[in-house]
Design a protein around this motif. Sequence first.
Motif, PDB file in Angstrom:
ATOM      1  N   LEU A  37      65.981  67.444 -14.783  1.00 43.62           N
ATOM      2  CA  LEU A  37      65.056  68.121 -15.689  1.00 43.62           C
ATOM      3  C   LEU A  37      63.661  67.505 -15.595  1.00 43.62           C
ATOM      4  O   LEU A  37      62.653  68.231 -15.564  1.00 43.62           O
ATOM      5  CB  LEU A  37      65.577  68.055 -17.121  1.00 43.62           C
ATOM      6  N   SER A  38      63.595  66.176 -15.531  1.00 40.83           N
ATOM      7  CA  SER A  38      62.294  65.503 -15.417  1.00 40.83           C
ATOM      8  C   SER A  38      61.583  65.885 -14.123  1.00 40.83           C
ATOM      9  O   SER A  38      60.365  66.124 -14.109  1.00 40.83           O
ATOM     10  CB  SER A  38      62.487  63.984 -15.477  1.00 40.83           C
ATOM     11  N   GLU A  39      62.325  65.954 -13.029  1.00 34.71           N
ATOM     12  CA  GLU A  39      61.734  66.338 -11.748  1.00 34.71           C
ATOM     13  C   GLU A  39      61.210  67.773 -11.792  1.00 34.71           C
ATOM     14  O   GLU A  39      60.157  68.084 -11.217  1.00 34.71           O
ATOM     15  CB  GLU A  39      62.769  66.185 -10.633  1.00 34.71           C
ATOM     16  N   LEU A  40      61.960  68.646 -12.454  1.00 35.30           N
ATOM     17  CA  LEU A  40      61.522  70.035 -12.575  1.00 35.30           C
ATOM     18  C   LEU A  40      60.216  70.123 -13.359  1.00 35.30           C
ATOM     19  O   LEU A  40      59.262  70.798 -12.944  1.00 35.30           O
ATOM     20  CB  LEU A  40      62.616  70.870 -13.258  1.00 35.30           C
ATOM     21  N   GLU A  41      60.154  69.445 -14.491  1.00 36.79           N
ATOM     22  CA  GLU A  41      58.944  69.471 -15.309  1.00 36.79           C
ATOM     23  C   GLU A  41      57.767  68.833 -14.571  1.00 36.79           C
ATOM     24  O   GLU A  41      56.628  69.300 -14.666  1.00 36.79           O
ATOM     25  CB  GLU A  41      59.200  68.767 -16.640  1.00 36.79           C
ATOM     26  N   SER A  42      58.058  67.765 -13.812  1.00 33.89           N
ATOM     27  CA  SER A  42      57.002  67.111 -13.038  1.00 33.89           C
ATOM     28  C   SER A  42      56.469  68.038 -11.955  1.00 33.89           C
ATOM     29  O   SER A  42      55.247  68.134 -11.732  1.00 33.89           O
ATOM     30  CB  SER A  42      57.544  65.823 -12.415  1.00 33.89           C
ATOM     31  N   ARG A  43      57.365  68.739 -11.281  1.00 34.36           N
ATOM     32  CA  ARG A  43      56.957  69.653 -10.223  1.00 34.36           C
ATOM     33  C   ARG A  43      56.089  70.788 -10.780  1.00 34.36           C
ATOM     34  O   ARG A  43      55.109  71.201 -10.154  1.00 34.36           O
ATOM     35  CB  ARG A  43      58.202  70.227  -9.541  1.00 34.36           C
ATOM     36  N   LEU A  44      56.459  71.266 -11.959  1.00 29.87           N
ATOM     37  CA  LEU A  44      55.720  72.379 -12.564  1.00 29.87           C
ATOM     38  C   LEU A  44      54.470  71.915 -13.304  1.00 29.87           C
ATOM     39  O   LEU A  44      53.579  72.724 -13.607  1.00 29.87           O
ATOM     40  CB  LEU A  44      56.627  73.143 -13.539  1.00 29.87           C
ATOM     41  N   GLY A  45      54.428  70.624 -13.647  1.00 25.88           N
ATOM     42  CA  GLY A  45      53.302  70.107 -14.420  1.00 25.88           C
ATOM     43  C   GLY A  45      53.295  70.581 -15.854  1.00 25.88           C
ATOM     44  O   GLY A  45      52.250  70.635 -16.505  1.00 25.88           O
ATOM     45  N   GLN A  46      54.489  70.943 -16.379  1.00 28.65           N
ATOM     46  CA  GLN A  46      54.608  71.470 -17.739  1.00 28.65           C
ATOM     47  C   GLN A  46      55.883  70.954 -18.380  1.00 28.65           C
ATOM     48  O   GLN A  46      56.924  70.853 -17.724  1.00 28.65           O
ATOM     49  CB  GLN A  46      54.668  73.001 -17.733  1.00 28.65           C
ATOM     50  N   LYS A  47      55.810  70.624 -19.676  1.00 22.94           N
ATOM     51  CA  LYS A  47      57.024  70.391 -20.447  1.00 22.94           C
ATOM     52  C   LYS A  47      57.663  71.731 -20.763  1.00 22.94           C
ATOM     53  O   LYS A  47      56.974  72.686 -21.128  1.00 22.94           O
ATOM     54  CB  LYS A  47      56.702  69.642 -21.745  1.00 22.94           C
ATOM     55  N   LEU A  48      58.980  71.807 -20.601  1.00 29.24           N
ATOM     56  CA  LEU A  48      59.697  73.061 -20.825  1.00 29.24           C
ATOM     57  C   LEU A  48      60.410  73.108 -22.165  1.00 29.24           C
ATOM     58  O   LEU A  48      60.857  74.177 -22.598  1.00 29.24           O
ATOM     59  CB  LEU A  48      60.704  73.286 -19.690  1.00 29.24           C
ATOM     60  N   PHE A  49      60.536  71.956 -22.811  1.00 28.64           N
ATOM     61  CA  PHE A  49      61.236  71.855 -24.088  1.00 28.64           C
ATOM     62  C   PHE A  49      60.404  71.020 -25.068  1.00 28.64           C
ATOM     63  O   PHE A  49      59.672  70.122 -24.664  1.00 28.64           O
ATOM     64  CB  PHE A  49      62.607  71.190 -23.914  1.00 28.64           C
ATOM     65  N   ASP A  50      60.560  71.318 -26.345  1.00 25.97           N
ATOM     66  CA  ASP A  50      60.055  70.466 -27.415  1.00 25.97           C
ATOM     67  C   ASP A  50      61.249  69.757 -28.044  1.00 25.97           C
ATOM     68  O   ASP A  50      62.327  70.361 -28.189  1.00 25.97           O
ATOM     69  CB  ASP A  50      59.337  71.295 -28.483  1.00 25.97           C
ATOM     70  N   ARG A  51      61.079  68.496 -28.375  1.00 29.07           N
ATOM     71  CA  ARG A  51      62.162  67.752 -29.013  1.00 29.07           C
ATOM     72  C   ARG A  51      62.076  67.925 -30.523  1.00 29.07           C
ATOM     73  O   ARG A  51      61.065  67.606 -31.138  1.00 29.07           O
ATOM     74  CB  ARG A  51      62.093  66.269 -28.644  1.00 29.07           C
TER      75      ARG A  51
END
Length: 279
Positions: A37-51
Amino acid sequence: MLSLRQLEVFLAVIETGSTTRAADAVALSQSAASNALSELESRLGQKLFDRVGKRLVLNASGRALQPRARALLVQARDAEALFTTGSSQLKVGASTTIGNYLLPRLLGASGHALPCERVEIANTDEIAERMLRFELDLGLIEGRALHPDLVMTPWRQDEMVIVAASGYENSRLEELPWIMRERGSGTRSVVEQELFEALGALQPVLELGSSEAIHNAVRAGVGVSCLSRHVVQQSLQSGELQVLAPELSIRRQLYLLRHRQRPDTDAVARFLECCPAQD
């Protein structure tokens, strides 16, 4: 480059709300799922979830990615199926009248090998929702599914008639006890659109979740209803039921439902050869 594993973890987190439970769902360790998940968000340059507390909640960026991620995974599984089973398999969703009456007759009369491995029967709204989640490859519906990702094309036509047991012949239709399908069904929406203009807003005395249940209630004399001829054909032929106000019969369009992001496969072509569209 994005990987299918990253997208699989992303969708699992949406379903489960945490990387721990998502890891179990996709058979990874918790650390591997978190890294994906971290790699995906890093690749996109966006957070996909809010905690939110201990739960991960999809945000606007994640919602934008979700349908595309589903489409990519489905296409990858379709491609894999071509080489693991020899041909792609088809999961069809059919709204209740089509699934219970029309489709079995078409499959039985086709003389071909069955063109689908599973038929799921539900009302029109449920079929549309499952198509949007890529749980079904093709839908056959009686109502309308108005979503930009879904494409409706005319498939066949059906006739709906007002039916009753004996004893209701000389009554005003708007004063009779009406039995209707639940909201969300194609049958219910067509009846409301077509008959309410002629008879006013009918207030059903009973709502039932299938056309077969309504058919049985009408045969038992509970009330009257408007049903497909496919449902009541034998009861009309036997004289057990009669058509009231034949001038108010309804011609309705049945539709083939596809997902815009999912191209037709050989399995879809085989299905349409077996159950072709008809004017």
